[in-house]
Design a protein around this motif. Structure first.
Motif, PDB file in Angstrom:
ATOM      1  N   MET A   1       0.825  -1.205   0.000  1.00 45.82           N
ATOM      2  CA  MET A   1       0.000   0.000   0.000  1.00 45.82           C
ATOM      3  C   MET A   1       0.861   1.257   0.000  1.00 45.82           C
ATOM      4  O   MET A   1       0.652   2.181  -0.796  1.00 45.82           O
ATOM      5  N   TYR A   2       1.835   1.308   0.899  1.00 45.40           N
ATOM      6  CA  TYR A   2       2.718   2.478   0.961  1.00 45.40           C
ATOM      7  C   TYR A   2       3.563   2.577  -0.308  1.00 45.40           C
ATOM      8  O   TYR A   2       3.782   3.676  -0.837  1.00 45.40           O
ATOM      9  N   ALA A   3       4.057   1.443  -0.788  1.00 43.20           N
ATOM     10  CA  ALA A   3       4.891   1.456  -1.991  1.00 43.20           C
ATOM     11  C   ALA A   3       4.131   2.053  -3.164  1.00 43.20           C
ATOM     12  O   ALA A   3       4.653   2.899  -3.909  1.00 43.20           O
ATOM     13  N   GLU A   4       2.891   1.627  -3.337  1.00 47.34           N
ATOM     14  CA  GLU A   4       2.092   2.111  -4.462  1.00 47.34           C
ATOM     15  C   GLU A   4       1.860   3.616  -4.352  1.00 47.34           C
ATOM     16  O   GLU A   4       2.046   4.356  -5.325  1.00 47.34           O
ATOM     17  N   GLN A   5       1.459   4.083  -3.173  1.00 52.42           N
ATOM     18  CA  GLN A   5       1.127   5.492  -3.024  1.00 52.42           C
ATOM     19  C   GLN A   5       2.360   6.383  -3.172  1.00 52.42           C
ATOM     20  O   GLN A   5       2.306   7.441  -3.811  1.00 52.42           O
ATOM     21  N   ILE A   6       3.486   5.966  -2.598  1.00 54.89           N
ATOM     22  CA  ILE A   6       4.703   6.781  -2.697  1.00 54.89           C
ATOM     23  C   ILE A   6       5.217   6.795  -4.128  1.00 54.89           C
ATOM     24  O   ILE A   6       5.691   7.822  -4.630  1.00 54.89           O
ATOM     25  N   PHE A   7       5.101   5.656  -4.817  1.00 59.37           N
ATOM     26  CA  PHE A   7       5.547   5.615  -6.208  1.00 59.37           C
ATOM     27  C   PHE A   7       4.694   6.538  -7.078  1.00 59.37           C
ATOM     28  O   PHE A   7       5.210   7.222  -7.965  1.00 59.37           O
ATOM     29  N   VAL A   8       3.396   6.570  -6.848  1.00 60.99           N
ATOM     30  CA  VAL A   8       2.522   7.485  -7.593  1.00 60.99           C
ATOM     31  C   VAL A   8       2.936   8.928  -7.328  1.00 60.99           C
ATOM     32  O   VAL A   8       2.967   9.763  -8.241  1.00 60.99           O
ATOM     33  N   LYS A   9       3.262   9.254  -6.074  1.00 60.89           N
ATOM     34  CA  LYS A   9       3.722  10.605  -5.732  1.00 60.89           C
ATOM     35  C   LYS A   9       5.011  10.935  -6.478  1.00 60.89           C
ATOM     36  O   LYS A   9       5.157  12.015  -7.065  1.00 60.89           O
ATOM     37  N   LEU A  10       5.950  10.011  -6.467  1.00 63.05           N
ATOM     38  CA  LEU A  10       7.219  10.210  -7.164  1.00 63.05           C
ATOM     39  C   LEU A  10       6.990  10.401  -8.661  1.00 63.05           C
ATOM     40  O   LEU A  10       7.563  11.297  -9.289  1.00 63.05           O
ATOM     41  N   LEU A  11       6.146   9.551  -9.230  1.00 64.12           N
ATOM     42  CA  LEU A  11       5.872   9.621 -10.664  1.00 64.12           C
ATOM     43  C   LEU A  11       5.213  10.947 -11.036  1.00 64.12           C
ATOM     44  O   LEU A  11       5.542  11.551 -12.062  1.00 64.12           O
ATOM     45  N   SER A  39      13.580  22.680  -9.488  1.00 68.04           N
ATOM     46  CA  SER A  39      14.495  22.142  -8.477  1.00 68.04           C
ATOM     47  C   SER A  39      13.728  21.603  -7.283  1.00 68.04           C
ATOM     48  O   SER A  39      14.079  20.559  -6.715  1.00 68.04           O
ATOM     49  N   VAL A  40      12.676  22.313  -6.881  1.00 67.10           N
ATOM     50  CA  VAL A  40      11.852  21.850  -5.760  1.00 67.10           C
ATOM     51  C   VAL A  40      11.185  20.518  -6.108  1.00 67.10           C
ATOM     52  O   VAL A  40      11.137  19.596  -5.284  1.00 67.10           O
ATOM     53  N   LEU A  41      10.661  20.401  -7.327  1.00 64.95           N
ATOM     54  CA  LEU A  41      10.044  19.150  -7.760  1.00 64.95           C
ATOM     55  C   LEU A  41      11.051  18.006  -7.769  1.00 64.95           C
ATOM     56  O   LEU A  41      10.744  16.881  -7.356  1.00 64.95           O
ATOM     57  N   ALA A  42      12.247  18.286  -8.249  1.00 69.06           N
ATOM     58  CA  ALA A  42      13.272  17.248  -8.306  1.00 69.06           C
ATOM     59  C   ALA A  42      13.653  16.781  -6.910  1.00 69.06           C
ATOM     60  O   ALA A  42      13.809  15.579  -6.661  1.00 69.06           O
ATOM     61  N   ARG A  43      13.795  17.729  -6.001  1.00 66.35           N
ATOM     62  CA  ARG A  43      14.132  17.342  -4.623  1.00 66.35           C
ATOM     63  C   ARG A  43      13.024  16.491  -4.023  1.00 66.35           C
ATOM     64  O   ARG A  43      13.291  15.482  -3.344  1.00 66.35           O
ATOM     65  N   ALA A  44      11.761  16.869  -4.254  1.00 66.89           N
ATOM     66  CA  ALA A  44      10.633  16.105  -3.725  1.00 66.89           C
ATOM     67  C   ALA A  44      10.621  14.686  -4.298  1.00 66.89           C
ATOM     68  O   ALA A  44      10.319  13.720  -3.584  1.00 66.89           O
ATOM     69  N   ALA A  51      12.020   7.510   0.712  1.00 68.72           N
ATOM     70  CA  ALA A  51      10.972   6.922   1.549  1.00 68.72           C
ATOM     71  C   ALA A  51      10.511   5.578   0.988  1.00 68.72           C
ATOM     72  O   ALA A  51      10.284   4.617   1.744  1.00 68.72           O
ATOM     73  N   LEU A  52      10.381   5.490  -0.336  1.00 71.71           N
ATOM     74  CA  LEU A  52       9.952   4.242  -0.972  1.00 71.71           C
ATOM     75  C   LEU A  52      10.935   3.117  -0.674  1.00 71.71           C
ATOM     76  O   LEU A  52      10.538   2.002  -0.301  1.00 71.71           O
ATOM     77  N   ALA A  53      12.214   3.406  -0.830  1.00 73.84           N
ATOM     78  CA  ALA A  53      13.234   2.384  -0.577  1.00 73.84           C
ATOM     79  C   ALA A  53      13.252   1.983   0.902  1.00 73.84           C
ATOM     80  O   ALA A  53      13.371   0.797   1.226  1.00 73.84           O
ATOM     81  N   TYR A  54      13.118   2.968   1.777  1.00 68.33           N
ATOM     82  CA  TYR A  54      13.155   2.722   3.224  1.00 68.33           C
ATOM     83  C   TYR A  54      12.014   1.815   3.671  1.00 68.33           C
ATOM     84  O   TYR A  54      12.219   0.891   4.466  1.00 68.33           O
ATOM     85  N   LEU A  55      10.809   2.060   3.147  1.00 67.13           N
ATOM     86  CA  LEU A  55       9.645   1.317   3.607  1.00 67.13           C
ATOM     87  C   LEU A  55       9.401   0.018   2.846  1.00 67.13           C
ATOM     88  O   LEU A  55       8.854  -0.926   3.408  1.00 67.13           O
TER      89      LEU A  55
END
Length: 238
Positions: A1-11, A39-44, A51-55
């Motif tokens: 669940m977390y992986a999917e949501q964080i990946f969508v955010k990253l994408l 630059s702000v988008l890239a940092r985010a 976070a994705l890798a950590y969780l």
């Protein structure tokens, strides 16, 4: 669940970054050369990969993953309660959030992995300022196979624009939209994001095998090149 949501955010960050980036060739359409926002988008996006890798992507025993998620949710509940408190919220849900934060705190300090936190992080938990990560950025980079100096250099440069630092303001004095040098500077946020977007995509394919198509030859080459660069760092490149 977390992986999917964080990946969508990253994408979403990466897609928006690409759409806001000027085309190298001449265009009749007006373009906004906004180095700071890119630059702000890239940092985010890079932080989303972290976070994705950590969780989800870093191999870990179930109990450790459970504790990481517990600490993550404690951080969430604590921040929600503090933000609502700062504005003097009378939302009846505040009491539920505070109760949830207390329950998560009690579960966290009783967890077998609580003792693996450093003394400083344990103190933060007890003082109602729980961290979102249980290990340092250097340790997370090592676990993810990323050169720590490389990671620091990228996020440090991108952060200058997020915080309106002297560095970013001085850079913008010299920035001239449409010039070759400006195009080079606008390309940097995209370049910085590439290794993390590719690593995240490869990680999601391993979590959900058979769902996503195989990468094209060009994408496979990009993955190999950028993985090597992010693993070794620029200063160690041959």
């Amino acid at each position: 669940m977390y992986a999917e949501q964080i990946f969508v955010k990253l994408l979403a960050h990466c897609l928006t970054l690409r759409r806001l980036s000027p085309a190298p060739e001449s265009s009749s359409q007006p373009e906004l050369w906004d180095l700071s926002s890119n630059s702000v988008l890239a940092r985010a996006a890079i932080e989303a990969f972290d976070a994705l890798a950590y969780l989800a992507l870093t191999p870990q025993e179930p109990a450790l993953r459970e504790f990481r998620l517990l600490l993550w949710e404690l951080h969430d509940a604590n921040r929600r309660a503090k933000m609502l408190g700062h504005i003097g919220s009378v939302d009846p849900r505040l009491a539920d959030i505070q109760a949830s934060s207390k329950q998560l705190y009690e579960r966290a300090v009783r967890h077998k992995h609580f003792g693996s936190l450093s003394k400083s992080l344990q103190k933060r938990v007890h003082e109602q300022d729980p961290p979102s990560f249980m290990n340092s950025q250097r340790e997370r980079c090592q676990a993810n196979g990323i050169d720590h100096d490389y990671f620091n250099a990228l996020t440090m440069q991108l952060s200058q624009y997020a915080h309106t630092s002297p560095f970013s303001v001085h850079q913008l004095f010299e920035f001239r939209a449409g010039s070759p040098d400006a195009l080079r500077m606008m390309s940097l946020p995209v370049q910085f994001v590439l290794p993390f977007m590719l690593r995240a995509t490869a990680g999601m394919r391993s979590l959900f095998p058979g769902i996503t198509p195989d990468p094209s030859e060009g994408v496979s080459v990009s993955l190999a090149v950028w993985t090597e660069i992010s693993s070794r760092g620029v200063k160690n490149a041959v």
